[in-house]
Write a protein that holds these residues in place. Structure first.
Motif, PDB file in Angstrom:
ATOM      1  N   ASP A   1       0.815  -1.215   0.000  1.00 21.23           N
ATOM      2  CA  ASP A   1       0.000   0.000   0.000  1.00 21.23           C
ATOM      3  C   ASP A   1       0.850   1.266   0.000  1.00 21.23           C
ATOM      4  O   ASP A   1       2.012   1.262   0.422  1.00 21.23           O
ATOM      5  CB  ASP A   1      -0.918   0.027   1.216  1.00 21.23           C
ATOM      6  N   GLU A   2       0.236   2.373  -0.431  1.00 20.67           N
ATOM      7  CA  GLU A   2       0.932   3.656  -0.419  1.00 20.67           C
ATOM      8  C   GLU A   2       0.986   4.208   1.004  1.00 20.67           C
ATOM      9  O   GLU A   2       0.068   4.006   1.802  1.00 20.67           O
ATOM     10  CB  GLU A   2       0.263   4.679  -1.344  1.00 20.67           C
ATOM     11  N   TRP A   3       2.111   4.889   1.329  1.00 18.05           N
ATOM     12  CA  TRP A   3       2.227   5.520   2.642  1.00 18.05           C
ATOM     13  C   TRP A   3       2.389   7.043   2.536  1.00 18.05           C
ATOM     14  O   TRP A   3       2.415   7.744   3.553  1.00 18.05           O
ATOM     15  CB  TRP A   3       3.375   4.917   3.449  1.00 18.05           C
ATOM     16  N   TYR A   4       2.482   7.554   1.305  1.00 19.57           N
ATOM     17  CA  TYR A   4       2.527   9.004   1.088  1.00 19.57           C
ATOM     18  C   TYR A   4       1.896   9.280  -0.270  1.00 19.57           C
ATOM     19  O   TYR A   4       2.174   8.577  -1.245  1.00 19.57           O
ATOM     20  CB  TYR A   4       3.967   9.508   1.118  1.00 19.57           C
ATOM     21  N   GLU A   5       1.060  10.325  -0.337  1.00 25.01           N
ATOM     22  CA  GLU A   5       0.346  10.645  -1.571  1.00 25.01           C
ATOM     23  C   GLU A   5       0.791  11.991  -2.133  1.00 25.01           C
ATOM     24  O   GLU A   5       1.189  12.893  -1.395  1.00 25.01           O
ATOM     25  CB  GLU A   5      -1.162  10.680  -1.327  1.00 25.01           C
ATOM     26  N   ASP A   6       0.733  12.107  -3.469  1.00 24.54           N
ATOM     27  CA  ASP A   6       0.946  13.371  -4.190  1.00 24.54           C
ATOM     28  C   ASP A   6       2.363  13.927  -4.027  1.00 24.54           C
ATOM     29  O   ASP A   6       2.581  14.977  -3.427  1.00 24.54           O
ATOM     30  CB  ASP A   6      -0.075  14.425  -3.764  1.00 24.54           C
ATOM     31  N   THR A   7       3.319  13.219  -4.589  1.00 26.60           N
ATOM     32  CA  THR A   7       4.705  13.673  -4.598  1.00 26.60           C
ATOM     33  C   THR A   7       4.915  14.724  -5.687  1.00 26.60           C
ATOM     34  O   THR A   7       4.027  14.983  -6.509  1.00 26.60           O
ATOM     35  CB  THR A   7       5.649  12.505  -4.888  1.00 26.60           C
ATOM     36  N   GLU A   8       6.108  15.290  -5.707  1.00 28.45           N
ATOM     37  CA  GLU A   8       6.507  16.199  -6.777  1.00 28.45           C
ATOM     38  C   GLU A   8       8.017  16.089  -6.936  1.00 28.45           C
ATOM     39  O   GLU A   8       8.736  15.822  -5.974  1.00 28.45           O
ATOM     40  CB  GLU A   8       6.110  17.636  -6.438  1.00 28.45           C
ATOM     41  N   LEU A   9       8.510  16.303  -8.145  1.00 32.41           N
ATOM     42  CA  LEU A   9       9.945  16.314  -8.378  1.00 32.41           C
ATOM     43  C   LEU A   9      10.266  17.112  -9.628  1.00 32.41           C
ATOM     44  O   LEU A   9       9.402  17.339 -10.476  1.00 32.41           O
ATOM     45  CB  LEU A   9      10.519  14.895  -8.474  1.00 32.41           C
ATOM     46  N   GLY A  10      11.513  17.546  -9.715  1.00 33.05           N
ATOM     47  CA  GLY A  10      11.932  18.337 -10.872  1.00 33.05           C
ATOM     48  C   GLY A  10      13.168  19.146 -10.557  1.00 33.05           C
ATOM     49  O   GLY A  10      13.935  18.820  -9.640  1.00 33.05           O
ATOM     50  N   LEU A  11      13.378  20.221 -11.317  1.00 30.09           N
ATOM     51  CA  LEU A  11      14.494  21.130 -11.068  1.00 30.09           C
ATOM     52  C   LEU A  11      14.008  22.273 -10.187  1.00 30.09           C
ATOM     53  O   LEU A  11      12.902  22.794 -10.371  1.00 30.09           O
ATOM     54  CB  LEU A  11      15.055  21.664 -12.378  1.00 30.09           C
ATOM     55  N   VAL A  12      14.863  22.650  -9.260  1.00 25.12           N
ATOM     56  CA  VAL A  12      14.503  23.609  -8.227  1.00 25.12           C
ATOM     57  C   VAL A  12      15.561  24.704  -8.150  1.00 25.12           C
ATOM     58  O   VAL A  12      16.758  24.436  -8.299  1.00 25.12           O
ATOM     59  CB  VAL A  12      14.362  22.894  -6.860  1.00 25.12           C
ATOM     60  N   VAL A  13      15.115  25.927  -7.898  1.00 23.85           N
ATOM     61  CA  VAL A  13      16.019  27.061  -7.679  1.00 23.85           C
ATOM     62  C   VAL A  13      15.522  27.824  -6.454  1.00 23.85           C
ATOM     63  O   VAL A  13      14.362  27.697  -6.054  1.00 23.85           O
ATOM     64  CB  VAL A  13      16.075  28.011  -8.900  1.00 23.85           C
ATOM     65  N   PRO A  14      16.393  28.650  -5.847  1.00 20.46           N
ATOM     66  CA  PRO A  14      15.943  29.492  -4.734  1.00 20.46           C
ATOM     67  C   PRO A  14      14.941  30.543  -5.211  1.00 20.46           C
ATOM     68  O   PRO A  14      14.991  30.992  -6.361  1.00 20.46           O
ATOM     69  CB  PRO A  14      17.240  30.145  -4.241  1.00 20.46           C
ATOM     70  N   GLU A  15      14.053  30.953  -4.316  1.00 18.02           N
ATOM     71  CA  GLU A  15      13.053  31.963  -4.638  1.00 18.02           C
ATOM     72  C   GLU A  15      13.679  33.287  -5.062  1.00 18.02           C
ATOM     73  O   GLU A  15      13.074  34.040  -5.830  1.00 18.02           O
ATOM     74  CB  GLU A  15      12.130  32.194  -3.431  1.00 18.02           C
TER      75      GLU A  15
END
Length: 294
Positions: free
Chosen positions: A116-130
């Motif tokens: 079973d899933e233990w965490y829902e709705d992940t995200e990933l990609g390239l990230v930069v500081p605000e």
């Protein structure tokens, strides 16, 4: 006469003892239950992602509290999949479905059990500081090659995130070099740049403690190269669920949200020791973990 009756009664009871013992053995065989201390060590494979380290150390502690022997083995993610598929490992905590790790499922899925899933709705990609206010999309990166040095700091080679980043570089014609390293090395680069407000591009994912410690943003991915939101599940080797039914039941009740998982990872990061940080979090969230293990 009374004495003879007494002796016969004693003899009859003595002869019945082996039968009673046999009856107990039969009952034990029917239930199929084995005490945790009589079972083999549970082998958990994990790679160096913050949430994977956190979940693996947490479950090592919780299962050991229940009497099981647990051993953690650190290796690259592909090796973890292969280890579970080949039966050398009992389980792996972190598999992203249905997008990010789908190619691993396609390759090894017939040889392990998806739980079973233990965490829902992940995200990933390239990230930069605000503070990189003018960089908001993958399509903006080439305009800032000089400022960033034309480098994207990544994690361990072979990780799905790295493979997807290679696809994104090709798809968007990003004139950058992807530098493979480790999560720890990448976070060191991010921290140094962030403290000096210097431009930097890194590979990241949610859930991750970095989003609590730094003001970061994902770069827009117009053509969805990185896929849509995933769920995180754990996988077990073939036969594990039958042999460790109680363990599987407990772990299939396990659920994390951003707050609980972020807090666990933060405790570990602050402690500088996964076991110490996980134990502190467990002690302070005993009511929650009791819902899983009892």
């Amino acid at each position: 006469m009374k004495k003879q009756t007494y002796l016969r009664l004693v003899l009859l009871l003595f002869l019945m003892l082996p039968l009673a013992a046999c009856g107990d053995e039969g009952a034990e065989e029917v239930t199929g239950e084995t005490a945790p201390e009589d079972m083999d060590t549970i082998e958990i494979g994990y790679n160096n992602w913050a949430e994977n380290i956190a979940a693996s150390n947490m479950w090592k502690i919780l299962l050991e509290e229940k009497g099981y022997d647990v051993e953690l083995t650190n290796m690259e993610k592909v090796a973890v999949f292969a280890g579970v598929a080949e039966g050398d490992l009992d389980m792996a905590m972190e598999v992203w479905v249905p997008f990010t790790d789908q190619h691993h499922i396609d390759e090894y899925g017939n040889d392990f059990q998806v739980q079973d899933e233990w965490y829902e709705d992940t995200e990933l990609g390239l990230v930069v500081p605000e503070y990189m206010e003018d960089v908001n999309s993958l399509e903006d990166l080439n305009d800032y090659k000089e400022e960033t040095g034309g480098e994207i700091f990544g994690i361990d080679p072979g990780a799905s995130l790295m493979e997807l980043t290679e696809e994104a570089i090709e798809h968007y014609n990003i004139d950058y070099e992807l530098q493979a390293s480790s999560e720890q090395a990448m976070m060191t680069e991010l921290d140094e740049a962030y403290q000096n407000e210097e431009p930097i591009v890194v590979t990241l994912w949610s859930p991750h403690w970095a989003f609590a410690d730094y003001d970061l943003k994902y770069l827009e991915d117009p053509d969805t190269i990185y896929g849509e939101a995933d769920d995180i599940v754990f996988v077990t080797r073939e036969g594990f669920e039958d042999e460790y039914n109680e363990v599987t039941k407990m772990m299939n009740k396990w659920k994390f949200d951003d707050q609980s998982l972020g807090e666990l990872m933060s405790y570990i990061n602050e402690a500088g020791d996964p076991k110490e940080g996980a134990q502190q979090w467990i002690d302070e969230n005993r009511e929650l973990v009791d819902e899983w293990v009892n």
